[in-house]
Design a protein around this motif. Structure first.
Motif, mmCIF file in Angstrom:
data_model
loop_
_atom_site.group_PDB
_atom_site.id
_atom_site.type_symbol
_atom_site.label_atom_id
_atom_site.label_comp_id
_atom_site.label_asym_id
_atom_site.label_seq_id
_atom_site.Cartn_x
_atom_site.Cartn_y
_atom_site.Cartn_z
ATOM 1 N N ARG A 98 0.838 -1.182 0.000
ATOM 2 C CA ARG A 98 0.000 0.000 0.000
ATOM 3 C C ARG A 98 0.878 1.238 0.000
ATOM 4 O O ARG A 98 1.997 1.225 0.499
ATOM 5 N N HIS A 99 0.359 2.315 -0.589
ATOM 6 C CA HIS A 99 1.074 3.591 -0.624
ATOM 7 C C HIS A 99 0.138 4.684 -0.135
ATOM 8 O O HIS A 99 -1.066 4.564 -0.235
ATOM 9 N N ARG A 100 0.734 5.739 0.376
ATOM 10 C CA ARG A 100 -0.069 6.859 0.825
ATOM 11 C C ARG A 100 0.384 8.126 0.123
ATOM 12 O O ARG A 100 1.435 8.174 -0.499
ATOM 13 N N LEU A 101 -0.424 9.148 0.268
ATOM 14 C CA LEU A 101 -0.156 10.438 -0.349
ATOM 15 C C LEU A 101 1.060 11.093 0.297
ATOM 16 O O LEU A 101 1.211 11.079 1.519
ATOM 17 N N HIS A 102 1.903 11.664 -0.531
ATOM 18 C CA HIS A 102 3.044 12.424 -0.041
ATOM 19 C C HIS A 102 2.606 13.871 0.120
ATOM 20 O O HIS A 102 2.230 14.522 -0.840
ATOM 21 N N ARG A 103 2.592 14.381 1.337
ATOM 22 C CA ARG A 103 2.094 15.725 1.593
ATOM 23 C C ARG A 103 3.188 16.789 1.546
ATOM 24 O O ARG A 103 2.921 17.963 1.700
ATOM 25 N N GLY A 104 4.414 16.361 1.360
ATOM 26 C CA GLY A 104 5.519 17.314 1.277
ATOM 27 C C GLY A 104 5.815 17.671 -0.162
ATOM 28 O O GLY A 104 4.990 17.523 -1.046
ATOM 29 N N GLY A 105 7.001 18.130 -0.389
ATOM 30 C CA GLY A 105 7.429 18.447 -1.739
ATOM 31 C C GLY A 105 7.045 19.851 -2.161
ATOM 32 O O GLY A 105 6.453 20.616 -1.413
ATOM 33 N N ASN A 106 7.361 20.148 -3.387
ATOM 34 C CA ASN A 106 7.069 21.458 -3.960
ATOM 35 C C ASN A 106 5.607 21.492 -4.363
ATOM 36 O O ASN A 106 5.191 20.832 -5.310
ATOM 37 N N ARG A 107 4.822 22.260 -3.654
ATOM 38 C CA ARG A 107 3.374 22.261 -3.866
ATOM 39 C C ARG A 107 2.980 22.900 -5.196
ATOM 40 O O ARG A 107 1.967 22.535 -5.791
ATOM 41 N N ARG A 132 -8.729 4.757 -15.506
ATOM 42 C CA ARG A 132 -9.722 3.676 -15.392
ATOM 43 C C ARG A 132 -9.073 2.345 -15.065
ATOM 44 O O ARG A 132 -9.606 1.561 -14.282
ATOM 45 N N SER A 133 -7.911 2.076 -15.669
ATOM 46 C CA SER A 133 -7.259 0.785 -15.458
ATOM 47 C C SER A 133 -6.752 0.627 -14.025
ATOM 48 O O SER A 133 -6.569 -0.491 -13.557
ATOM 49 N N LYS A 138 -6.688 0.810 -7.005
ATOM 50 C CA LYS A 138 -6.181 1.898 -6.163
ATOM 51 C C LYS A 138 -7.248 2.882 -5.710
ATOM 52 O O LYS A 138 -6.980 3.717 -4.862
ATOM 53 N N GLY A 139 -8.418 2.844 -6.299
ATOM 54 C CA GLY A 139 -9.433 3.850 -6.034
ATOM 55 C C GLY A 139 -9.188 5.060 -6.917
ATOM 56 O O GLY A 139 -8.148 5.179 -7.559
ATOM 57 N N THR A 140 -10.135 5.976 -6.950
ATOM 58 C CA THR A 140 -10.020 7.134 -7.833
ATOM 59 C C THR A 140 -8.840 8.019 -7.458
ATOM 60 O O THR A 140 -8.053 8.420 -8.314
ATOM 61 N N GLY A 142 -6.159 7.214 -5.761
ATOM 62 C CA GLY A 142 -4.922 6.486 -6.021
ATOM 63 C C GLY A 142 -4.580 6.451 -7.498
ATOM 64 O O GLY A 142 -3.408 6.537 -7.888
ATOM 65 N N ALA A 143 -5.603 6.333 -8.331
ATOM 66 C CA ALA A 143 -5.381 6.339 -9.780
ATOM 67 C C ALA A 143 -4.848 7.690 -10.242
ATOM 68 O O ALA A 143 -3.945 7.763 -11.075
ATOM 69 N N TYR A 144 -5.395 8.761 -9.685
ATOM 70 C CA TYR A 144 -4.894 10.091 -10.042
ATOM 71 C C TYR A 144 -3.479 10.308 -9.510
ATOM 72 O O TYR A 144 -2.662 10.970 -10.154
ATOM 73 N N ARG A 145 -3.153 9.750 -8.351
ATOM 74 C CA ARG A 145 -1.778 9.832 -7.845
ATOM 75 C C ARG A 145 -0.823 9.113 -8.784
ATOM 76 O O ARG A 145 0.272 9.600 -9.071
ATOM 77 N N ALA A 146 -1.251 7.942 -9.285
ATOM 78 C CA ALA A 146 -0.418 7.197 -10.233
ATOM 79 C C ALA A 146 -0.238 7.997 -11.526
ATOM 80 O O ALA A 146 0.856 8.014 -12.100
ATOM 81 N N LEU A 147 -1.298 8.653 -11.974
ATOM 82 C CA LEU A 147 -1.196 9.473 -13.174
ATOM 83 C C LEU A 147 -0.227 10.637 -12.949
ATOM 84 O O LEU A 147 0.593 10.956 -13.811
ATOM 85 N N LYS A 148 -0.301 11.254 -11.782
ATOM 86 C CA LYS A 148 0.605 12.360 -11.466
ATOM 87 C C LYS A 148 2.061 11.885 -11.470
ATOM 88 O O LYS A 148 2.945 12.577 -11.976
#
Length: 177
Positions: A98-107, A132-133, A138-140, A142-148
């Motif tokens: 499992r992975h979680r959102l990274h809240r740091g970094g350059n916003r 969609r794949s 991953k859920g919606t 999570g899918a957008y995180r993967a796209l990012k």
């Protein structure tokens, strides 16, 4: 009779205030167009590959160029993704992968990647299929995180290509000794 006169005066005041606000909005709109035109003049020669990515407009390209600076400071796209906050962080405390959102970094860079992703999902079939794949597993979000994360790779490659082209141009402009 006095109420009728006061009502007319109120209408006149309201009309004047609205006209002033419309004039200010128009002035700001003209300024925005002027700034975007100037940005386009500055950014187009620096980042043609970056601007070639669907969803990357002049403003987002300027944000990416200004925030990242010299892309060669990142050895890999993974390092840039981690710096931007678009690389997911593994969670080892659970029994599954499992992975979680990274809240740091350059916003600002993270926001640019997010906006580029939203535009691509809205307008482009490949990005929509990508999301969609991964949605079922991953859920919606999570899918957008993967796209990012994927877009961080694409942006990194485009910025490296642009920097190589700029480097060749700088070398050719220098006089031979």
């Amino acid at each position: 009779m006095r109420a009728l006169v006061e009502g007319a005066e109120l209408d006149e005041v309201a009309r004047w205030v609205l006209l002033e606000q419309l004039e200010e909005i128009h002035t700001l709109f003209v300024r925005v167009v002027e700034v975007e035109r100037r940005l386009k003049e500055l950014v187009e020669p620096l980042a043609p590959n970056l601007l070639g990515i669907r969803g990357v407009g002049v403003v987002w390209a300027a944000v990416l160029l200004s925030q990242v600076g010299d892309v060669s400071r990142f050895a890999t796209s993974a390092k840039m993704a981690r710096w931007a906050g678009s690389a997911p962080i593994p969670v080892f405390s659970s029994g599954r992968d499992r992975h979680r959102l990274h809240r740091g970094g350059n916003r600002q860079v993270n926001r640019a990647l997010h906006s580029i992703g939203v535009v691509q999902v809205r307008l482009g079939e490949p990005a929509r299929e990508f999301v969609r794949s991964r949605e079922e597993a991953k859920g919606t979000k999570g899918a957008y995180r993967a796209l990012k994360r994927h877009l961080a790779d694409v942006v990194y490659r485009a910025m490296v290509a642009d920097q190589v082209v700029r480097g060749r141009a700088e070398v050719s402009l220098q006089p031979a000794t």
